[in-house]
Design an enzyme around this catalytic site. Structure first.
Site, PDB file in Angstrom:
ATOM      1  N   CYS A  57     -36.578  35.745   2.047  1.00  0.00           N
ATOM      2  CA  CYS A  57     -38.158  35.817   2.178  1.00  0.00           C
ATOM      3  C   CYS A  57     -38.904  36.822   1.290  1.00  0.00           C
ATOM      4  O   CYS A  57     -39.723  36.633   0.815  1.00  0.00           O
ATOM      5  CB  CYS A  57     -38.543  35.559   3.818  1.00  0.00           C
ATOM      6  N   ASP A  68     -46.945  30.586   1.774  1.00  0.00           N
ATOM      7  CA  ASP A  68     -45.410  31.042   2.161  1.00  0.00           C
ATOM      8  C   ASP A  68     -44.484  30.183   1.352  1.00  0.00           C
ATOM      9  O   ASP A  68     -44.500  28.917   1.239  1.00  0.00           O
ATOM     10  CB  ASP A  68     -45.096  30.757   3.539  1.00  0.00           C
ATOM     11  N   TRP A 120     -29.091  32.162   3.099  1.00  0.00           N
ATOM     12  CA  TRP A 120     -28.988  33.011   4.096  1.00  0.00           C
ATOM     13  C   TRP A 120     -27.738  33.090   4.867  1.00  0.00           C
ATOM     14  O   TRP A 120     -27.546  33.430   6.021  1.00  0.00           O
ATOM     15  CB  TRP A 120     -30.033  32.355   5.139  1.00  0.00           C
ATOM     16  N   TYR A 169     -31.129  38.320   9.448  1.00  0.00           N
ATOM     17  CA  TYR A 169     -32.534  38.605   9.864  1.00  0.00           C
ATOM     18  C   TYR A 169     -33.223  37.626  10.377  1.00  0.00           C
ATOM     19  O   TYR A 169     -34.459  37.700  10.986  1.00  0.00           O
ATOM     20  CB  TYR A 169     -33.226  39.493   8.636  1.00  0.00           C
ATOM     21  N   HIS A 183     -40.359  38.267   8.614  1.00  0.00           N
ATOM     22  CA  HIS A 183     -40.570  37.200   7.569  1.00  0.00           C
ATOM     23  C   HIS A 183     -41.829  37.631   6.604  1.00  0.00           C
ATOM     24  O   HIS A 183     -42.713  38.317   7.373  1.00  0.00           O
ATOM     25  CB  HIS A 183     -40.896  36.033   8.539  1.00  0.00           C
TER      26      HIS A 183
END
Length: 651
Positions: A284, A368, A249, A516, A345
């Protein structure tokens, strides 16, 4: 050779009838079928053709089918099964029934698998048992190709049974779609090719990932969709056991591929299978796309889900805590300064029954694979019942508090007094009702009861609240949701004086680019202000932002955040607020051409075309996606469909 008593009749050929069985098992689209690989679904019979070197007499010649999977097959683990031809079906057990005798040298046998058998690639051995001089001997025929046994959502006895079979065309068989991104005011769709059926090697890769997640310990856990889906959430990220994908990220993707440049799961899984090392890099939406591919490939109904304004509660409080410095009039940033709200997400819903939970909590389950929090010592998350999330039953397995907070947490704004004591400036109720499957109507009695129920399992803080006269009403930020990248824009907040006296507002507005996930990247502009407000007057506090101030700072998602801290001088009332928005990128239209990215400069307003030759493998309607990336603008996507028929392609 004398076979009058059947003593020497042996198996010479086995045909698993891959194409014929595939039609009944909803696996005909799998690429491996064309290579003669048998791909079936558990709980449903399949036929095998057997040819002998002589006349086969079922009363005298004994035939046994042996199925094994894993490096150390054991009957007690459910990984070593053998069944002789029986006279009748044995419910819930592996068994074989003689179906027909096309000739003396041929037999068609129907094999029945239980709806709870291990999902894996199995090896088949057919044994012909003969008796010679009072001794029993087995002549073995080893089938050269594995047999793939999958979950079966079409079978009522399977724990992944899905009653609305028409939707299985989407949740199992559809291998292309879109994963949503952006923010809740401006939603974008990223085309994604899951590739779970049409692409060679993807089923094998999916099973390898699961087996790797179980540390190659084959057993009955590989028959349980709850255990399997939890393993998938673990093995798709790389942190604990060198799983499929390494997250990144940072916006620095040296040594790998930018997450935005991936257009599907196939290339990622192919690279992982080739190198057996984590692929660089993912975020993600990439993790979610791979989970959808693996789940659908092995037969678990699955969909990618995007939650906008997704809360990340780091301390288990079921609230999202934002911290403000009143002296600098800015949000406190940096590691350990609070929770976060991601613009979006992505995770997954997988369908299964939950025999480990109270009745009624089966159906869609959240999993997840994005590594955010450890669960039982590993970076894994779910499965967690959607009904339990909706009702705030966070005590049910697995990871209820974290998942609940992502969709239902209230935002709490904290400020620190001069003596170091923190107090609450105000609380914002969670603002987005993502679907009625996840949460009740915002601010309804049921929704508040769910939050209260979830909070019982949370770590609670004892707050001090913003006190004093509160006679200025703050109406939120002005709408900024359709700003085209490259245009100037204004940032403003609405205010109203409810009192009979004049008020003076002093504060600061900050505009910044963010990832994000909500992390600050660059500050675009800051502006302090002092503004008077007459009694009962409405007003706006404005800051102009010019394109020249932000163009060289735009992030991949074109995401921005604006924040304001205000003090009312006469009363000491304080207010802090944040909001996210996203600049709109240009649209891409794909028409009658195929466009491929190359390294070149494109002028403003120019039309760019390129020809790409395609060689379809199978007929049918297919999706062609085009992605455009540049130094200034990222993640522009276009989609068209082509109808592939025998010998012709129609746009």
């Amino acid at each position: 050779e004398d076979d009058s008593y059947g003593n020497y009749v042996k198996v010479t050929t086995v045909d698993v009838l891959a194409a014929e069985n595939a039609v009944l098992h909803h696996t005909a689209k799998y690429d491996g079928i064309e290579d003669g690989h048998l791909i079936i679904r558990r709980g449903q019979p399949f036929d095998i053709y057997v040819r002998f070197n002589g006349g086969f007499n079922p009363k005298r010649n004994k035939l046994r089918f042996v199925f094994k999977t894993g490096p150390d097959p054991k009957p007690g683990r459910g990984t070593h099964v053998q069944c002789a031809i029986a006279d009748s079906i044995i419910p819930g057990e592996w068994c074989a029934i003689l179906k027909s005798r096309p000739s003396r040298e041929e037999a068609v046998v129907t094999v029945y698998t239980p709806a709870n058998c291990v999902v894996s690639d199995w090896n088949l051995t057919v044994e012909s048992i003969i008796t010679h001089c009072g001794r029993h001997m087995a002549f073995k025929y080893n089938h050269p190709n594995p047999i793939y046994v999958l979950f079966n959502p079409w079978c009522k006895e399977d724990e992944v049974y899905f009653s609305i079979t028409a939707l299985l065309e989407e949740y199992i068989l559809n291998d292309s779609g879109a994963i949503f991104h952006g923010n809740y005011k401006q939603i974008g769709a990223k085309p994604w090719f899951y590739g779970q059926v049409f692409e060679d090697g993807i089923l094998e890769a999916s099973l390898y990932c699961i087996q790797n997640g179980f540390n190659s310990t084959y057993g009955k856990a590989m028959a349980d969709p709850v255990r399997v889906s939890r393993i998938i959430s673990k093995i798709v990220n790389s942190i604990d056991d060198n799983g499929v994908l390494e997250g990144n990220w940072t916006s620095n993707y040296s040594g790998g591929t930018s997450p935005l440049h991936w257009g599907g799961s196939v290339a990622i899984l192919e690279e992982y299978m080739e190198t057996k090392k984590p692929v660089k890099y993912g975020q993600c939406f990439v993790f979610s796309g791979i989970v959808t591919t693996i789940c659908r490939a092995i037969g678990i109904p699955c969909r990618s889900v995007t939650n906008f304004a997704s809360a990340h509660d780091t301390d288990g409080s079921i609230t999202i805590d934002m911290y403000w410095d009143l002296e600098s009039r800015e949000a406190v940033t940096g590691t350990g300064t609070g929770d976060s709200v991601w613009n979006f997400h992505c995770w997954n819903d997988a369908w299964m029954q939950r025999k480990d939970l109270p009745e009624g909590y089966g159906g869609w389950q959240v999993i997840d694979s994005t590594p955010q929090e450890r669960s039982e010592g590993m970076f894994q998350c779910g499965p967690m019942s959607l009904r339990a999330v909706k009702e705030g039953k966070c005590e049910l397995s697995f990871d209820g508090p974290f998942i609940f907070s992502e969709v239902n947490a209230d935002r709490v704004n904290w400020a620190r007094k001069s003596d170091g004591q923190w107090f609450i400036l105000g609380t914002e109720k969670s603002a987005l009702d993502i679907t009625d499957q996840y949460k009740y109507l915002e601010e309804s009695e049921l929704e508040r009861n769910a939050v209260i129920s979830a909070s019982r399992a949370a770590i609670n803080k004892k707050p001090f609240y913003n006190t004093g006269k509160q006679d200025i009403e703050f109406g939120g930020f002005l709408d900024r949701d359709f700003i085209i990248i490259g245009k100037d824009f204004d940032i403003g907040i609405k205010v109203k004086n409810l009192s009979n006296e004049s008020r003076t507002l002093e504060g600061k507005i900050v505009c910044e680019t963010v990832s994000y996930t909500g992390e600050r990247i660059n500050i675009i502009k800051k502006q302090t202000f002092t503004s008077g407000l007459d009694p009962h007057q409405n007003g706006e506090l404005l800051m102009n932002v010019f394109a020249s101030e932000y163009l060289n700072k735009v992030t991949e998602q074109a995401a921005m955040k604006v924040s304001v801290v205000i003090t009312v001088l006469e009363t000491g009332q304080k207010h802090a607020e944040q909001d996210d928005f996203r600049l709109r990128t240009p649209d891409m239209h794909v028409e009658n051409i195929h466009v491929k990215k190359t390294d070149m400069n494109i002028g403003a307003g120019e039309l760019w075309t390129a020809i790409l030759a395609l060689k379809p493998k199978k007929p049918g309607r297919r999706q062609v996606t085009v992605s455009f990336h540049s130094a200034q603008v990222h993640n522009i996507n276009g989609v068209t469909e082509v109808d592939i028929t025998e010998g012709y392609t129609h746009l």
